[in-house]
Every structure is written in structure tokens, then in C-alpha cells.
Design a protein around this motif. Structure first.
Motif, PDB file in Angstrom:
ATOM      1  N   ILE A 135       4.056   5.752  -5.455  1.00 30.17           N
ATOM      2  CA  ILE A 135       4.210   6.031  -6.829  1.00 30.17           C
ATOM      3  C   ILE A 135       3.069   6.894  -7.540  1.00 30.17           C
ATOM      4  CG2 ILE A 135       3.535   4.511  -9.082  1.00 30.17           C
ATOM      5  CD1 ILE A 135       5.282   2.082  -7.643  1.00 30.17           C
ATOM      6  N   GLU A 136       1.913   6.579  -6.820  1.00 27.22           N
ATOM      7  CA  GLU A 136       0.779   7.624  -7.352  1.00 27.22           C
ATOM      8  C   GLU A 136       1.046   9.072  -7.179  1.00 27.22           C
ATOM      9  OE1 GLU A 136      -2.944   6.227  -5.754  1.00 27.22           O
ATOM     10  OE2 GLU A 136      -3.146   4.643  -7.079  1.00 27.22           O
ATOM     11  N   LYS A 137       1.831   9.158  -6.104  1.00 27.19           N
ATOM     12  CA  LYS A 137       2.089  10.702  -5.724  1.00 27.19           C
ATOM     13  C   LYS A 137       3.214  11.302  -6.978  1.00 27.19           C
ATOM     14  CE  LYS A 137       0.710  11.587  -1.135  1.00 27.19           C
ATOM     15  NZ  LYS A 137       1.656  10.956   0.212  1.00 27.19           N
ATOM     16  N   THR A 138       4.288  10.465  -6.775  1.00 27.40           N
ATOM     17  CA  THR A 138       5.440  10.817  -7.537  1.00 27.40           C
ATOM     18  C   THR A 138       5.116  10.959  -9.110  1.00 27.40           C
ATOM     19  OG1 THR A 138       6.693   9.652  -5.969  1.00 27.40           O
ATOM     20  CG2 THR A 138       7.842  10.334  -8.000  1.00 27.40           C
ATOM     21  N   TYR A 139       4.316   9.793  -9.737  1.00 24.79           N
ATOM     22  CA  TYR A 139       4.157   9.761 -11.002  1.00 24.79           C
ATOM     23  C   TYR A 139       2.880  10.271 -11.647  1.00 24.79           C
ATOM     24  CZ  TYR A 139       8.454   7.109 -10.726  1.00 24.79           C
ATOM     25  OH  TYR A 139       9.782   6.776 -10.546  1.00 24.79           O
ATOM     26  N   ASP A 140       2.253  10.511 -10.525  1.00 30.74           N
ATOM     27  CA  ASP A 140       0.708  10.944 -10.875  1.00 30.74           C
ATOM     28  C   ASP A 140       0.042   9.852 -11.741  1.00 30.74           C
ATOM     29  OD1 ASP A 140      -1.663  12.623 -11.017  1.00 30.74           O
ATOM     30  OD2 ASP A 140      -1.066  13.654 -12.646  1.00 30.74           O
ATOM     31  N   PHE A 141       0.038   8.664 -11.082  1.00 29.91           N
ATOM     32  CA  PHE A 141      -0.349   7.603 -11.813  1.00 29.91           C
ATOM     33  C   PHE A 141      -1.346   6.704 -11.067  1.00 29.91           C
ATOM     34  CE2 PHE A 141      -0.370   3.021 -13.277  1.00 29.91           C
ATOM     35  CZ  PHE A 141      -0.181   3.108 -14.789  1.00 29.91           C
ATOM     36  N   LYS A 142      -2.735   6.761 -11.540  1.00 29.54           N
ATOM     37  CA  LYS A 142      -3.859   5.770 -10.803  1.00 29.54           C
ATOM     38  C   LYS A 142      -3.572   4.338 -10.985  1.00 29.54           C
ATOM     39  CE  LYS A 142      -7.279   5.869  -8.185  1.00 29.54           C
ATOM     40  NZ  LYS A 142      -6.713   4.773  -7.592  1.00 29.54           N
ATOM     41  N   GLU A 195       0.813  -1.233   0.027  1.00 27.07           N
ATOM     42  CA  GLU A 195       0.218   0.089  -0.123  1.00 27.07           C
ATOM     43  C   GLU A 195       0.807   1.357   0.071  1.00 27.07           C
ATOM     44  OE1 GLU A 195      -0.876  -2.477   2.293  1.00 27.07           O
ATOM     45  OE2 GLU A 195      -3.070  -2.853   1.929  1.00 27.07           O
ATOM     46  N   ASN A 196       2.051   1.170   0.676  1.00 27.63           N
ATOM     47  CA  ASN A 196       2.792   2.516   0.801  1.00 27.63           C
ATOM     48  C   ASN A 196       3.394   2.785  -0.318  1.00 27.63           C
ATOM     49  OD1 ASN A 196       2.100   3.143   3.541  1.00 27.63           O
ATOM     50  ND2 ASN A 196       3.602   1.778   4.392  1.00 27.63           N
ATOM     51  N   ILE A 197       4.068   1.691  -0.971  1.00 25.59           N
ATOM     52  CA  ILE A 197       4.447   1.784  -2.411  1.00 25.59           C
ATOM     53  C   ILE A 197       3.634   2.537  -3.569  1.00 25.59           C
ATOM     54  CG2 ILE A 197       5.881   0.598  -4.295  1.00 25.59           C
ATOM     55  CD1 ILE A 197       6.918  -1.410  -2.021  1.00 25.59           C
ATOM     56  N   GLU A 198       2.474   1.830  -3.472  1.00 22.31           N
ATOM     57  CA  GLU A 198       1.594   2.422  -4.457  1.00 22.31           C
ATOM     58  C   GLU A 198       1.228   3.745  -4.170  1.00 22.31           C
ATOM     59  OE1 GLU A 198      -2.289   0.163  -4.565  1.00 22.31           O
ATOM     60  OE2 GLU A 198      -1.347  -1.448  -5.929  1.00 22.31           O
ATOM     61  N   GLU A 199       1.104   4.275  -2.830  1.00 18.03           N
ATOM     62  CA  GLU A 199       0.802   5.601  -2.565  1.00 18.03           C
ATOM     63  C   GLU A 199       1.865   6.521  -2.989  1.00 18.03           C
ATOM     64  OE1 GLU A 199      -0.186   7.200   1.634  1.00 18.03           O
ATOM     65  OE2 GLU A 199      -1.350   5.603   1.576  1.00 18.03           O
TER      66      GLU A 199
END
Ligand SMILES: [Zn+2]
Ligand SMILES: [Zn+2]
Ligand SMILES: [Zn+2]
Length: 148
Positions: free
Chosen positions: A119-126, A113-117
Motif C-alpha cells: 500500500i505504501e508503494k502503490t498509494y505513496d501513503f506512509k 507487513e507485506n500488505i502495508e509495504e
């Protein structure tokens, strides 16, 4: 996942409920943690009903995959394996693959979950989903290695 759910899904999608489909489905549930290949699955179901050929197993797995009853897994060991989709499993669990005996162990915790969060922030990827496999030696094979 149970037989009632299988029947419901088959009928809803215009397929017949057949004895052979039921046997294959039940065998997948009974061997839930084995991650069977079609050949291994066939070996078991043919003992229950000798009329079930390997072609029927392939066709049925294809159908089950289409109905999202099973996952098709590829552990890079030259065969596909199948496992039943669990009810309420929000996301597909992870697998540890032993490169020595080909055993597959399931990891129940997600831990990502933390990694996903991030990545979503850093790469603006849903992110919808992810897939993760770990390769290495299971505890049995580590022991065997040591004693050699
Ligand atoms: Zn092993
Ligand atoms: Zn699994
Ligand atoms: Zn995960």
C-alpha cells in the motif's frame, strides 16, 4: 505493564495513586484476555471493594485511556470493551470476534507487513498503524452448529 508503571504514570501526570485505581488496574491485568466491558469489570471489582461504583469504573477507564494504559475496543456488539496495553507491543494485535457467543480471540501474529509495504508503494501513503477485526464462528460454536 505492572503496578509500578501505573503509579509512575499517575504521579507523572499529576494524578493520585488510589486503592481503587490499583484494584481496577490489577483486575484488568488478571483478565487480560477477556476484553471486559465496563459493566463486566465493575462486577469483578465490586467483589473486591464494594465501594467501587460503576461511575468510578467509567471514570477510571477514561483516565487509563488518556494515559494510554488501556485500549478501548469496539466489536460492534453495542458495548465498548477494554484491554490493557502490553509493554513493548509495537502495534495493537488483531481480534477474532465470534458472532454467535461474542467470544474474542487474539491473533498474535501480524501478517500484514507485506500488505502495508504494498500500500505504501502503490498509494505513496506512509502507514502508522492499522486495525483489523475478523467476524465469524469460534471453534466451539462451529461444533455446536454441526450437532444441531
Ligand atoms: Zn463462539
Ligand atoms: Zn486483545
Ligand atoms: Zn496488525
Amino acid at each position: 505493564m505492572d503496578l509500578g508503571k501505573l503509579k509512575e504514570l499517575l504521579i507523572k501526570n499529576g494524578y493520585k495513586v488510589t486503592k481503587q485505581r490499583e484494584i481496577i488496574f490489577n483486575t484488568l491485568i488478571e483478565n487480560e484476555e477477556s476484553h471486559l466491558s465496563p459493566e463486566e469489570l465493575h462486577e469483578i471489582v465490586s467483589k473486591k471493594d464494594k465501594d467501587i461504583g460503576i461511575a468510578t469504573v467509567y471514570r477510571t477507564l477514561l483516565l487509563f485511556e488518556e494515559l494510554r494504559l488501556v485500549y478501548k475496543l469496539d466489536f460492534d456488539d453495542n458495548r465498548y470493551r477494554y484491554e490493557i496495553v502490553n509493554d513493548g507491543e509495537k502495534h495493537h494485535h488483531h481480534h477474532l470476534v465470534c458472532t454467535s457467543c461474542n467470544k474474542v480471540i487474539e491473533v498474535k501474529d501480524d501478517l500484514l507487513e507485506n500488505i502495508e509495504e504494498n500500500i505504501e508503494k502503490t498509494y505513496d501513503f506512509k502507514i502508522d498503524d492499522h486495525e483489523l477485526k475478523f467476524y465469524g464462528l469460534c471453534s466451539d460454536c462451529q461444533k455446536n452448529n454441526r450437532s444441531v
